[in-house]
Scaffold this motif. Sequence first.
Motif, PDB file in Angstrom:
ATOM      1  N   ARG A  58      -3.668  53.248 -12.061  1.00 51.86           N
ATOM      2  CA  ARG A  58      -4.833  52.375 -12.276  1.00 51.86           C
ATOM      3  C   ARG A  58      -4.666  51.036 -11.581  1.00 51.86           C
ATOM      4  O   ARG A  58      -5.527  50.599 -10.832  1.00 51.86           O
ATOM      5  N   ILE A  59      -3.519  50.383 -11.840  1.00 49.76           N
ATOM      6  CA  ILE A  59      -3.279  49.078 -11.219  1.00 49.76           C
ATOM      7  C   ILE A  59      -3.080  49.267  -9.718  1.00 49.76           C
ATOM      8  O   ILE A  59      -3.514  48.440  -8.913  1.00 49.76           O
ATOM      9  N   GLY A  60      -2.473  50.392  -9.326  1.00 51.77           N
ATOM     10  CA  GLY A  60      -2.300  50.692  -7.896  1.00 51.77           C
ATOM     11  C   GLY A  60      -3.628  50.826  -7.185  1.00 51.77           C
ATOM     12  O   GLY A  60      -3.837  50.271  -6.103  1.00 51.77           O
ATOM     13  N   GLY A  61      -4.553  51.551  -7.821  1.00 49.98           N
ATOM     14  CA  GLY A  61      -5.891  51.699  -7.244  1.00 49.98           C
ATOM     15  C   GLY A  61      -6.617  50.374  -7.171  1.00 49.98           C
ATOM     16  O   GLY A  61      -7.281  50.058  -6.177  1.00 49.98           O
ATOM     17  N   LEU A  62      -6.451  49.555  -8.225  1.00 49.33           N
ATOM     18  CA  LEU A  62      -7.083  48.222  -8.253  1.00 49.33           C
ATOM     19  C   LEU A  62      -6.516  47.329  -7.139  1.00 49.33           C
ATOM     20  O   LEU A  62      -7.254  46.634  -6.450  1.00 49.33           O
ATOM     21  N   LEU A  63      -5.190  47.377  -6.946  1.00 49.91           N
ATOM     22  CA  LEU A  63      -4.553  46.583  -5.879  1.00 49.91           C
ATOM     23  C   LEU A  63      -5.054  47.004  -4.505  1.00 49.91           C
ATOM     24  O   LEU A  63      -5.361  46.179  -3.650  1.00 49.91           O
ATOM     25  N   TYR A 170     -17.613  42.230 -14.585  1.00 48.07           N
ATOM     26  CA  TYR A 170     -16.506  42.847 -13.852  1.00 48.07           C
ATOM     27  C   TYR A 170     -15.163  42.454 -14.468  1.00 48.07           C
ATOM     28  O   TYR A 170     -14.278  43.296 -14.662  1.00 48.07           O
ATOM     29  N   LEU A 171     -15.015  41.175 -14.827  1.00 50.03           N
ATOM     30  CA  LEU A 171     -13.771  40.708 -15.454  1.00 50.03           C
ATOM     31  C   LEU A 171     -13.572  41.363 -16.820  1.00 50.03           C
ATOM     32  O   LEU A 171     -12.456  41.766 -17.170  1.00 50.03           O
ATOM     33  N   PHE A 172     -14.675  41.514 -17.585  1.00 46.99           N
ATOM     34  CA  PHE A 172     -14.577  42.206 -18.873  1.00 46.99           C
ATOM     35  C   PHE A 172     -14.235  43.686 -18.683  1.00 46.99           C
ATOM     36  O   PHE A 172     -13.506  44.271 -19.492  1.00 46.99           O
ATOM     37  N   ALA A 173     -14.758  44.300 -17.606  1.00 51.00           N
ATOM     38  CA  ALA A 173     -14.456  45.708 -17.320  1.00 51.00           C
ATOM     39  C   ALA A 173     -12.961  45.894 -17.049  1.00 51.00           C
ATOM     40  O   ALA A 173     -12.346  46.866 -17.509  1.00 51.00           O
ATOM     41  N   LEU A 174     -12.374  44.963 -16.294  1.00 49.12           N
ATOM     42  CA  LEU A 174     -10.929  45.013 -16.029  1.00 49.12           C
ATOM     43  C   LEU A 174     -10.145  44.824 -17.331  1.00 49.12           C
ATOM     44  O   LEU A 174      -9.151  45.528 -17.575  1.00 49.12           O
ATOM     45  N   PHE A 175     -10.596  43.881 -18.161  1.00 47.83           N
ATOM     46  CA  PHE A 175      -9.936  43.619 -19.449  1.00 47.83           C
ATOM     47  C   PHE A 175      -9.985  44.868 -20.326  1.00 47.83           C
ATOM     48  O   PHE A 175      -8.995  45.245 -20.964  1.00 47.83           O
ATOM     49  N   PHE A 176     -11.128  45.536 -20.344  1.00 47.12           N
ATOM     50  CA  PHE A 176     -11.316  46.776 -21.118  1.00 47.12           C
ATOM     51  C   PHE A 176     -10.365  47.863 -20.630  1.00 47.12           C
ATOM     52  O   PHE A 176      -9.680  48.527 -21.410  1.00 47.12           O
ATOM     53  N   LYS A 177     -10.295  48.021 -19.305  1.00 41.92           N
ATOM     54  CA  LYS A 177      -9.548  49.125 -18.706  1.00 41.92           C
ATOM     55  C   LYS A 177      -8.035  48.901 -18.730  1.00 41.92           C
ATOM     56  O   LYS A 177      -7.265  49.840 -18.914  1.00 41.92           O
ATOM     57  N   LEU A 178      -7.627  47.663 -18.522  1.00 45.73           N
ATOM     58  CA  LEU A 178      -6.197  47.381 -18.356  1.00 45.73           C
ATOM     59  C   LEU A 178      -5.533  46.776 -19.595  1.00 45.73           C
ATOM     60  O   LEU A 178      -4.313  46.727 -19.671  1.00 45.73           O
ATOM     61  N   VAL A 179      -6.359  46.326 -20.570  1.00 44.14           N
ATOM     62  CA  VAL A 179      -5.767  45.678 -21.750  1.00 44.14           C
ATOM     63  C   VAL A 179      -6.168  46.391 -23.042  1.00 44.14           C
ATOM     64  O   VAL A 179      -5.368  47.085 -23.653  1.00 44.14           O
ATOM     65  N   HIS A 181      -8.157  48.964 -23.811  1.00 44.74           N
ATOM     66  CA  HIS A 181      -8.229  50.435 -23.870  1.00 44.74           C
ATOM     67  C   HIS A 181      -7.282  51.107 -22.880  1.00 44.74           C
ATOM     68  O   HIS A 181      -7.520  52.226 -22.445  1.00 44.74           O
ATOM     69  N   ARG A 182      -6.222  50.393 -22.524  1.00 44.47           N
ATOM     70  CA  ARG A 182      -5.239  50.970 -21.596  1.00 44.47           C
ATOM     71  C   ARG A 182      -4.547  52.168 -22.273  1.00 44.47           C
ATOM     72  O   ARG A 182      -3.988  52.052 -23.354  1.00 44.47           O
ATOM     73  N   GLY A 183      -4.616  53.332 -21.623  1.00 46.84           N
ATOM     74  CA  GLY A 183      -3.949  54.521 -22.163  1.00 46.84           C
ATOM     75  C   GLY A 183      -4.710  55.228 -23.259  1.00 46.84           C
ATOM     76  O   GLY A 183      -4.279  56.281 -23.733  1.00 46.84           O
ATOM     77  N   VAL A 184      -5.854  54.689 -23.694  1.00 48.19           N
ATOM     78  CA  VAL A 184      -6.618  55.333 -24.777  1.00 48.19           C
ATOM     79  C   VAL A 184      -7.235  56.637 -24.289  1.00 48.19           C
ATOM     80  O   VAL A 184      -7.246  57.638 -24.994  1.00 48.19           O
ATOM     81  N   TYR A 185      -7.751  56.613 -23.043  1.00 48.15           N
ATOM     82  CA  TYR A 185      -8.408  57.803 -22.497  1.00 48.15           C
ATOM     83  C   TYR A 185      -7.511  58.497 -21.476  1.00 48.15           C
ATOM     84  O   TYR A 185      -7.843  58.594 -20.307  1.00 48.15           O
ATOM     85  N   GLN A 186      -6.359  58.967 -21.923  1.00 51.88           N
ATOM     86  CA  GLN A 186      -5.476  59.706 -21.014  1.00 51.88           C
ATOM     87  C   GLN A 186      -6.077  61.072 -20.738  1.00 51.88           C
ATOM     88  O   GLN A 186      -6.695  61.673 -21.605  1.00 51.88           O
ATOM     89  N   ASN A 187      -5.851  61.570 -19.531  1.00 47.88           N
ATOM     90  CA  ASN A 187      -6.352  62.897 -19.175  1.00 47.88           C
ATOM     91  C   ASN A 187      -5.367  63.937 -19.678  1.00 47.88           C
ATOM     92  O   ASN A 187      -4.331  64.169 -19.072  1.00 47.88           O
TER      93      ASN A 187
END
Length: 354
Positions: A58-63, A170-179, A181-187
């Motif tokens: 996730r962070i790799g894709g964001l970078l 966009y900043l809230f979306a990053l906060f949601f995804k990386l903070v 709800h990080r790992g909540v929706y694992q595949n």
Amino acid sequence: MNKVFTLLVFAGVPVSVIGSLLHWPSVIMFVVYCVTIIALAAFMGRATESLAVVSGPRIGGLLNATFGNAVELIISIFALKAGLIGVVLASLTGSVLGNLLLVAGLSFFVGGVKFKRQKFNVFDARHNSGLLMFAIIVAFVIPEVFSMDMNEGRTMSLSIGISIILILLYLFALFFKLVTHRGVYQNQSEGGDGAHGHDEEPEWSKGKALLILAASTLAVAYVSERLVHTFEEVGEAFGWSELFIGVIIVAIVGNAAEHASAVIMAYKNKMDVAVEIAVGSTLQVAMFVAPVLVLVSLFFEKSMSLVFTLPELVAMVSAVLLTVIISNDGETNWFEGLTLLAAYFIMGIGFYLL
């Protein structure tokens, strides 16, 4: 291939400096600048890939998306400074189309030729679909529709308001995804993809990768400023419109790093990263880069509103709807990739002939 790009960087940067000082022909310098930026973007791609190995998909894709878009942001700021608002809006359109149709299409196709079915996180795909619908269809169509009955001042005010809302979301979306709800929706169906990063060593250390990113970004800024000044003469020489230069040329050159990274990741069956680069980059362009450019333009002679032409809007909305329909099941194959590529080339022909 890495050796070729290394050679192009060490040859291209000095030639760019010498050529601009000696005022070589614009067409020759346009090619030199484009090749140099693509080579520098490849360096940035390798550096971000090294950081992605350490930090996860996730962070790799964001970078990858961030530093890929940094190139385009720099080119666009210099284009705004030169008063080329049409080129900037067209390049934003080209980024959306390039990421959703060309990058995702190539990734799905190349990966699909090697693997019959490739899976990626379906929860991420659905989350991104909602944001794509909002960022392109709501935030870009609203200014177009409302500005029909507005004067220039009110249209600019509307664009500024929408830009601030987009950046905050966009900043809230990053906060949601990386903070939160990080790992909540694992595949759950796919244990391998997220673990890939632990199996390989990064090409460069964290410090070296960050140093190369910084140096490459500075070099890109210098070459980009020179590139912008060649657009007018190159357009006249080849019969290209401002729209075509923005949608196709600037978008491909500006996003070269993430284009290459996403396809390589798909070939390695790391579809979570490939999709995150393609879709994440689109979201970043629509929800961060475009609004930032609107706000930056206030400091220049000509300010840029968030109002696109009708062909640009229709093309972007079509790309979003096609991508959402294809990616919402969390898996892909080579034919779906080919479908996205076909859509990109149809739109490319249209923009060329406009």
